[in-house]
Design an enzyme around this catalytic site. Structure first.
Site, PDB file in Angstrom:
ATOM      1  N   ASP A 131       3.272  -4.699   2.571  1.00  0.00           N
ATOM      2  CA  ASP A 131       2.917  -5.148   3.889  1.00  0.00           C
ATOM      3  C   ASP A 131       2.212  -6.542   4.111  1.00  0.00           C
ATOM      4  O   ASP A 131       1.262  -6.725   3.957  1.00  0.00           O
ATOM      5  CB  ASP A 131       2.026  -4.073   4.588  1.00  0.00           C
ATOM      6  CG  ASP A 131       2.122  -4.119   5.961  1.00  0.00           C
ATOM      7  OD1 ASP A 131       2.493  -5.481   6.500  1.00  0.00           O
ATOM      8  OD2 ASP A 131       1.670  -3.248   6.912  1.00  0.00           O
ATOM      9  N   HIS A 156      -3.211  -9.621   8.313  1.00  0.00           N
ATOM     10  CA  HIS A 156      -4.242  -9.140   7.366  1.00  0.00           C
ATOM     11  C   HIS A 156      -4.620 -10.239   6.493  1.00  0.00           C
ATOM     12  O   HIS A 156      -5.650  -9.963   5.324  1.00  0.00           O
ATOM     13  CB  HIS A 156      -3.835  -7.922   6.509  1.00  0.00           C
ATOM     14  CG  HIS A 156      -3.046  -6.970   7.405  1.00  0.00           C
ATOM     15  ND1 HIS A 156      -3.721  -6.310   8.103  1.00  0.00           N
ATOM     16  CD2 HIS A 156      -1.710  -6.546   7.587  1.00  0.00           C
ATOM     17  CE1 HIS A 156      -2.927  -5.431   9.030  1.00  0.00           C
ATOM     18  NE2 HIS A 156      -1.851  -5.404   8.614  1.00  0.00           N
ATOM     19  N   ILE A 191      -7.849  -8.569   9.784  1.00  0.00           N
ATOM     20  CA  ILE A 191      -8.042  -7.332   9.697  1.00  0.00           C
ATOM     21  C   ILE A 191      -7.516  -6.275   8.527  1.00  0.00           C
ATOM     22  O   ILE A 191      -6.572  -6.672   7.901  1.00  0.00           O
ATOM     23  CB  ILE A 191      -7.943  -6.647  11.044  1.00  0.00           C
ATOM     24  CG1 ILE A 191      -6.301  -6.381  11.335  1.00  0.00           C
ATOM     25  CG2 ILE A 191      -8.772  -7.251  12.299  1.00  0.00           C
ATOM     26  CD1 ILE A 191      -5.977  -5.618  12.651  1.00  0.00           C
ATOM     27  N   GLY A 202      -4.065  -0.543   8.666  1.00  0.00           N
ATOM     28  CA  GLY A 202      -4.466   0.671   8.880  1.00  0.00           C
ATOM     29  C   GLY A 202      -4.201   1.652   7.892  1.00  0.00           C
ATOM     30  O   GLY A 202      -4.966   2.637   7.631  1.00  0.00           O
TER      31      GLY A 202
HETATM   32  C1  LIG Z   1       4.543   1.086   6.581  1.00  0.00           C
HETATM   33  C2  LIG Z   1       4.665   0.853   7.921  1.00  0.00           C
HETATM   34  C3  LIG Z   1       3.833  -0.021   8.559  1.00  0.00           C
HETATM   35  C4  LIG Z   1       3.831  -0.024  10.030  1.00  0.00           C
HETATM   36  C5  LIG Z   1       2.819  -0.704  10.716  1.00  0.00           C
HETATM   37  C6  LIG Z   1       2.642  -2.113  10.389  1.00  0.00           C
HETATM   38  C7  LIG Z   1       1.804  -3.210  10.867  1.00  0.00           C
HETATM   39  C8  LIG Z   1       0.440  -2.582  10.619  1.00  0.00           C
HETATM   40  C9  LIG Z   1      -0.625  -3.171  11.431  1.00  0.00           C
HETATM   41  C10 LIG Z   1      -1.910  -2.579  10.996  1.00  0.00           C
HETATM   42  O1  LIG Z   1      -2.228  -2.166  10.273  1.00  0.00           O
HETATM   43  S1  LIG Z   1      -2.974  -2.906  12.443  1.00  0.00           S
HETATM   44  C11 LIG Z   1      -4.588  -2.364  11.784  1.00  0.00           C
HETATM   45  C12 LIG Z   1      -4.673  -0.869  11.995  1.00  0.00           C
HETATM   46  N1  LIG Z   1      -4.800  -0.368  13.367  1.00  0.00           N
HETATM   47  C13 LIG Z   1      -5.666  -0.726  14.103  1.00  0.00           C
HETATM   48  O2  LIG Z   1      -6.673  -1.478  13.782  1.00  0.00           O
HETATM   49  C14 LIG Z   1      -5.826  -0.193  15.723  1.00  0.00           C
HETATM   50  C15 LIG Z   1      -7.129   0.418  16.081  1.00  0.00           C
HETATM   51  N2  LIG Z   1      -7.038   0.993  17.359  1.00  0.00           N
HETATM   52  C16 LIG Z   1      -7.264   0.087  18.458  1.00  0.00           C
HETATM   53  O3  LIG Z   1      -7.619  -1.021  18.457  1.00  0.00           O
HETATM   54  C17 LIG Z   1      -7.083   0.907  19.844  1.00  0.00           C
HETATM   55  O4  LIG Z   1      -7.228   2.316  19.619  1.00  0.00           O
HETATM   56  C18 LIG Z   1      -5.781   0.428  20.618  1.00  0.00           C
HETATM   57  C19 LIG Z   1      -4.473   0.800  19.747  1.00  0.00           C
HETATM   58  C20 LIG Z   1      -5.750  -1.287  20.846  1.00  0.00           C
HETATM   59  C21 LIG Z   1      -5.888   1.279  21.784  1.00  0.00           C
HETATM   60  O5  LIG Z   1      -6.833   1.006  22.634  1.00  0.00           O
HETATM   61  P1  LIG Z   1      -6.924   0.697  24.250  1.00  0.00           P
HETATM   62  O6  LIG Z   1      -8.370   0.834  24.614  1.00  0.00           O
HETATM   63  O7  LIG Z   1      -6.092  -0.425  24.482  1.00  0.00           O
HETATM   64  O8  LIG Z   1      -6.113   1.989  24.554  1.00  0.00           O
HETATM   65  P2  LIG Z   1      -6.611   3.112  25.646  1.00  0.00           P
HETATM   66  O9  LIG Z   1      -6.687   2.572  26.864  1.00  0.00           O
HETATM   67  O10 LIG Z   1      -7.685   3.942  24.932  1.00  0.00           O
HETATM   68  O11 LIG Z   1      -5.217   4.065  25.557  1.00  0.00           O
HETATM   69  C22 LIG Z   1      -3.891   3.737  26.124  1.00  0.00           C
HETATM   70  C23 LIG Z   1      -2.831   4.788  25.882  1.00  0.00           C
HETATM   71  O12 LIG Z   1      -2.723   4.720  24.494  1.00  0.00           O
HETATM   72  C24 LIG Z   1      -2.840   5.836  23.797  1.00  0.00           C
HETATM   73  N3  LIG Z   1      -3.560   5.373  22.543  1.00  0.00           N
HETATM   74  C25 LIG Z   1      -4.641   4.828  22.465  1.00  0.00           C
HETATM   75  N4  LIG Z   1      -5.020   4.396  21.209  1.00  0.00           N
HETATM   76  C26 LIG Z   1      -3.939   4.938  20.344  1.00  0.00           C
HETATM   77  C27 LIG Z   1      -3.437   5.091  19.081  1.00  0.00           C
HETATM   78  N5  LIG Z   1      -4.361   4.566  18.162  1.00  0.00           N
HETATM   79  N6  LIG Z   1      -2.527   5.607  18.709  1.00  0.00           N
HETATM   80  C28 LIG Z   1      -1.607   6.316  19.474  1.00  0.00           C
HETATM   81  N7  LIG Z   1      -1.708   6.029  20.935  1.00  0.00           N
HETATM   82  C29 LIG Z   1      -2.832   5.528  21.421  1.00  0.00           C
HETATM   83  C30 LIG Z   1      -3.831   6.551  24.570  1.00  0.00           C
HETATM   84  O13 LIG Z   1      -3.929   8.122  24.524  1.00  0.00           O
HETATM   85  C31 LIG Z   1      -3.524   6.147  26.009  1.00  0.00           C
HETATM   86  O14 LIG Z   1      -2.361   7.173  26.404  1.00  0.00           O
HETATM   87  P3  LIG Z   1      -2.582   8.015  27.727  1.00  0.00           P
HETATM   88  O15 LIG Z   1      -3.914   8.802  27.443  1.00  0.00           O
HETATM   89  O16 LIG Z   1      -2.981   7.273  28.906  1.00  0.00           O
HETATM   90  O17 LIG Z   1      -1.423   8.954  27.782  1.00  0.00           O
END
Ligand SMILES: CCCCCCC/C=C/C(=O)SCCNC(=O)CCNC(=O)[C@H](O)C(C)(C)COP(=O)(O)OP(=O)(O)OC[C@H]1O[C@@H](n2cnc3c(N)ncnc32)[C@H](O)[C@@H]1OP(=O)(O)O
Length: 309
Positions: free
Chosen positions: A208, A213, A228, A231
């Site tokens: 990845d 990152h 960062i 994940g």
């Molecule tokens: C091998 C395949 C790889 C694929 C990926 C490749 C790219 C990789 C990228 C990474 O690794 S990025 C690093 C890892 N991820 C993170 O660091 C993200 C950490 N999380 C956050 O920062 C926050 O949770 C967020 C995702 C920004 C969301 O926060 P926010 O405050 O904006 O959301 P809310 O207002 O609380 O919720 C809105 C809505 O979304 C739903 N939700 C919230 N978080 C998540 C989540 N983590 N996963 C899925 N859904 C999420 C939440 O339930 C809300 O929905 P409703 O309740 O309104 O229906």
């Protein structure tokens, strides 16, 4: 808003077939992955972890960790995803959740064919939540090895459907991959492990290569003060802790893995994973010690328990 209402056609989107991908790996990939999620990172002769990076005691093959399965999905998202009528900015993509079912222990080397399908798409206004399901079959035998469901949170890509009835599609049971309820009681066990400042630079060698990152300028444009941690790297640390503390070091005990990424981890931070046992389910949450923030929560279903627990 990444896609205008007039362009979005749900029938077209749901009928769209995603291309098959292939993934071939060997023992070297298995070991590099294990090093990327901190195996033997604190103790080079760790008796639970040496088998993930070295032919310990003359063992024939280096053993694959169950979270290695998450790499099988790499091709679908990292090379960009083409869905009719739906657009997003890849630089604003965050990994939201990962759900993995392992049907048999992962081989130390294999060639896989991945069948990929759309498992979900939701319009959350400020963001879109996209889910891809990947079923990985061993080439030759055709045997189904595992299933991954990857959820990505696409900042700025919401608002693509009718705002009075935002589009919401999911093709799997609602009890899979939900944010877990953390028990109020003391955890059964706790594991602390420091990630290295270079952790993301090492982890990316597993495939990845998203500059989020590794590249300070790219990370700033994406809204972060510095690069960062992936994940899936954080998830790897957490599940490795569960294998050590609950499964007595046996990676084949893990059946199902679910994790939601709650907030960002920076390389160099210390991860504290708390674990609770409920039957054959391990509920866990991982915190960053330096900021006292919960960064990941989920569960692992295991095949059995060792008698000492
Ligand atoms: C091998 C395949 C790889 C694929 C990926 C490749 C790219 C990789 C990228 C990474 O690794 S990025 C690093 C890892 N991820 C993170 O660091 C993200 C950490 N999380 C956050 O920062 C926050 O949770 C967020 C995702 C920004 C969301 O926060 P926010 O405050 O904006 O959301 P809310 O207002 O609380 O919720 C809105 C809505 O979304 C739903 N939700 C919230 N978080 C998540 C989540 N983590 N996963 C899925 N859904 C999420 C939440 O339930 C809300 O929905 P409703 O309740 O309104 O229906």
């Amino acid at each position: 808003m990444a896609t205008s209402d007039s362009e979005f056609n749900s029938d077209l989107l749901l009928a769209h077939k995603l291309p098959e991908t292939r993934y071939t790996y060997n023992e070297r990939d298995v070991a590099i992955y294990a090093l990327g999620i901190g195996a033997c990172g604190q103790d080079a002769v760790d008796s639970d972890e040496l088998k993930f990076v070295y032919h310990r005691n003359g063992q024939d093959l280096i053993q694959a960790l169950p979270t290695f399965a998450s790499l099988f999905t790499l091709g679908s998202l990292t090379e960009g995803l083409d869905l009719p009528g739906f657009k997003y900015d890849p630089s604003l993509l965050l990994h939201g959740q990962q759900y993995i079912e392992i049907y048999r222990p992962l081989p130390s080397k294999a060639s896989l064919v991945n069948k990929v399908s759309l498992a979900g798409l939701q319009d959350k206004g400020k963001a879109a939540i996209l889910e891809l399901e990947t079923r990985s079959y061993e080439e030759g035998s055709g045997e189904l090895l595992c299933m991954n469901r990857t959820t990505v949170f696409l900042r700025g890509a919401g608002g693509f459907s009718n705002s009075s009835q935002p589009f919401s599609y999911k093709n799997y049971p609602s009890n899979q991959g939900l944010a877990v309820k953390i028990p109020q009681r003391q955890p059964l066990t706790v594991w602390e492990e420091r990630t290295q400042p270079s952790q993301a630079l090492l982890y990316r060698l597993s495939g990845d290569y998203n500059p989020l990152h590794s590249d300070p300028e790219f990370a700033k444009l994406a809204g972060f003060p510095r690069p960062i941690l992936h994940g899936l790297c954080t998830l790897g640390f957490a599940i490795k802790a569960i294998i050590k503390c609950v499964c007595k070091g046996d990676p084949t005990a893990v059946k199902t893995i679910s994790g939601r990424f709650l907030t960002t981890v920076f390389p160099g931070e210390t991860l504290i994973t708390e674990m609770w046992l409920e039957g054959l389910r391990v509920i866990y949450q991982t915190k960053v010690k330096e900021r006292n923030k919960t960064v990941l929560a989920g569960y692992v279903d295991i095949r059995g328990l060792s008698s000492s627990l």
